[in-house]
Design a protein around this motif. Sequence first.
Motif, PDB file in Angstrom:
ATOM      1  N   GLU A  33       1.534  -8.627  -0.399  1.00 43.33           N
ATOM      2  CA  GLU A  33       0.626  -8.037  -1.289  1.00 43.33           C
ATOM      3  C   GLU A  33       1.140  -7.180  -2.320  1.00 43.33           C
ATOM      4  OE1 GLU A  33      -2.198  -5.130  -2.800  1.00 43.33           O
ATOM      5  OE2 GLU A  33      -0.324  -4.740  -1.877  1.00 43.33           O
ATOM      6  N   GLU A  34       2.549  -6.608  -2.096  1.00 49.12           N
ATOM      7  CA  GLU A  34       3.151  -6.020  -3.147  1.00 49.12           C
ATOM      8  C   GLU A  34       3.992  -6.718  -4.201  1.00 49.12           C
ATOM      9  OE1 GLU A  34       2.381  -2.993  -3.230  1.00 49.12           O
ATOM     10  OE2 GLU A  34       2.005  -2.148  -1.255  1.00 49.12           O
ATOM     11  N   HIS A  89      -7.968   1.504   2.859  1.00 44.05           N
ATOM     12  CA  HIS A  89      -6.609   1.286   2.052  1.00 44.05           C
ATOM     13  C   HIS A  89      -6.740   2.769   1.855  1.00 44.05           C
ATOM     14  CE1 HIS A  89      -3.168   0.848  -0.612  1.00 44.05           C
ATOM     15  NE2 HIS A  89      -3.294  -0.491   0.037  1.00 44.05           N
ATOM     16  N   HIS A 135      -5.489  -4.771  -5.432  1.00 45.14           N
ATOM     17  CA  HIS A 135      -5.471  -4.852  -3.917  1.00 45.14           C
ATOM     18  C   HIS A 135      -5.842  -6.469  -3.540  1.00 45.14           C
ATOM     19  CE1 HIS A 135      -5.182  -0.737  -2.946  1.00 45.14           C
ATOM     20  NE2 HIS A 135      -5.917  -0.446  -3.823  1.00 45.14           N
ATOM     21  N   ASP A 180       0.535   2.584   3.054  1.00 43.43           N
ATOM     22  CA  ASP A 180      -0.198   1.574   2.057  1.00 43.43           C
ATOM     23  C   ASP A 180       0.047   0.125   2.877  1.00 43.43           C
ATOM     24  OD1 ASP A 180      -0.515  -0.277   0.329  1.00 43.43           O
ATOM     25  OD2 ASP A 180       0.993   0.763  -1.366  1.00 43.43           O
ATOM     26  N   GLY A 181      -1.224  -0.349   3.110  1.00 48.16           N
ATOM     27  CA  GLY A 181      -1.218  -1.449   4.106  1.00 48.16           C
ATOM     28  C   GLY A 181      -1.610  -1.317   5.565  1.00 48.16           C
ATOM     29  N   HIS A 213      -2.542  -5.300   4.447  1.00 49.21           N
ATOM     30  CA  HIS A 213      -1.266  -6.007   4.435  1.00 49.21           C
ATOM     31  C   HIS A 213      -0.463  -5.169   5.244  1.00 49.21           C
ATOM     32  CE1 HIS A 213       0.361  -3.294   1.217  1.00 49.21           C
ATOM     33  NE2 HIS A 213      -0.932  -3.121   0.884  1.00 49.21           N
TER      34      HIS A 213
HETATM   35 ZN   LIG Z   1      -1.649  -1.977  -0.336  1.00 49.00          ZN
END
Ligand SMILES: [Zn+2]
Length: 425
Positions: A139-140, A205, A368, A105-106, A94
């Motif tokens: 995603e978050e 990830h 995730h 993160d993503g 993401h």
């Molecule tokens: Zn993530």
Amino acid sequence: MSFSQTAPVLPVVPAGAPTVAGLLKDISDVGRDTSRGGYSRPVFSTAEADLRTWFIEQAGRRGLDVHTDANGIIWAWWDTAAGVRTDAVATGSHLDSVPGGGEYDGPLGVASALVAVDLLKARNFRPRRPLALAVFPEEEGSRFGVACLGSRLLTGELNADKARNLKDPDGNTYADVAAANGQDPRFIGADYEALQQLGMFVELHVEQGRGLIDLNQPVAIGSSILGHGRWKLGIAGEGNHAGTTLMKDRRDPMIAAAKVVVSIRDTARKYKDARATVGRVQPVPGGTNVIASRVDLWIDVRHPEDSVTAALVEAIGLNAQVLAAEEGCTAVLGAESLSPTVHFDAGLRDRLQKLLPSAPVLDTGAGHDAGVLAAHLPTAMLFVRNPTGISHSPDELVEDRDAEAGALALADSLAGLLGEAGTLG
Ligand SMILES: [Zn+2]
């Protein structure tokens, strides 16, 4: 005679080819958060739109066939000569972030997928089954409150009507915001045709813990996503005046709550691999000169085995009743949500272990898109070392050499998985 001989370094990255670090540098100014630090890239923000445009451009440069589906998921296809999109290997992640989140993160999974394509093309690799790169929106859950919104819509795990009516903190509905951003909200929802094209999904990830630091390895294979749940503990006492109520006459739920918080930590420590957290406490009415009449605590509990989570929560509830009674109070524990542990596909994990023999197998406490997809197709994850062990924070970090090791591990995994026709057990 030489005392230090360096082994020859194999040219894993073609000269001049993009690197993961280089791709991330391209987008390092997008969505910077000057007040919180780090990045704020919520879904449908200008920053997130810029990142999506960047990805589409990068995928196009690699000759991939890109389209965005009705749920806002971007797909970039590397087709086989036959051109049939079935039994595909999908990878991706993401581009949205939490408020003030980190750089990796993503985007690490997305950039690594692009570089893995470069590495495979540099090897003149010809896939026997199609490869699909995927970018999942929201995603978050940092804007509309539901994590993995894109993958939950795709799989039908989130009802389309429910999604359309989700509201952001300003009160705008998902339907209105989507429409204003060129996505027709009438067509969101389960897309079984798209799902049926996929044979498996591998998400790379950044690790959101310290597992790889302790193991001194750059890349791990994911085994499971810890089950997690939220419980609310209500402790009721007697509200009264802070000045006129003698200490001996009090039934103060805040004292009981303090004892309970300590007991939750001590109880969790008795269960190997368990995590229990009180991150939120709310006294009622919440006045400085008022003995609270009640205190609510929210407890997050995680463990790889759902039965252990249940046993730990039961123990927490019983201890809370005893400790509350000592203060003349009562305690009631209620469940608010529970996501069972997701075990990634064992056959796919075994295959990855053969392809990446030095990679350890780790579980994760974070959710995730791979966890959502795991109920629908064989799914796996690769984690890349995070030397701070910190995530959802500007302090999240991946060293450049580990980022390239991650992309190489992903390329090796994809080469093995794409080279074989048919499905895994
Ligand atoms: Zn993530």
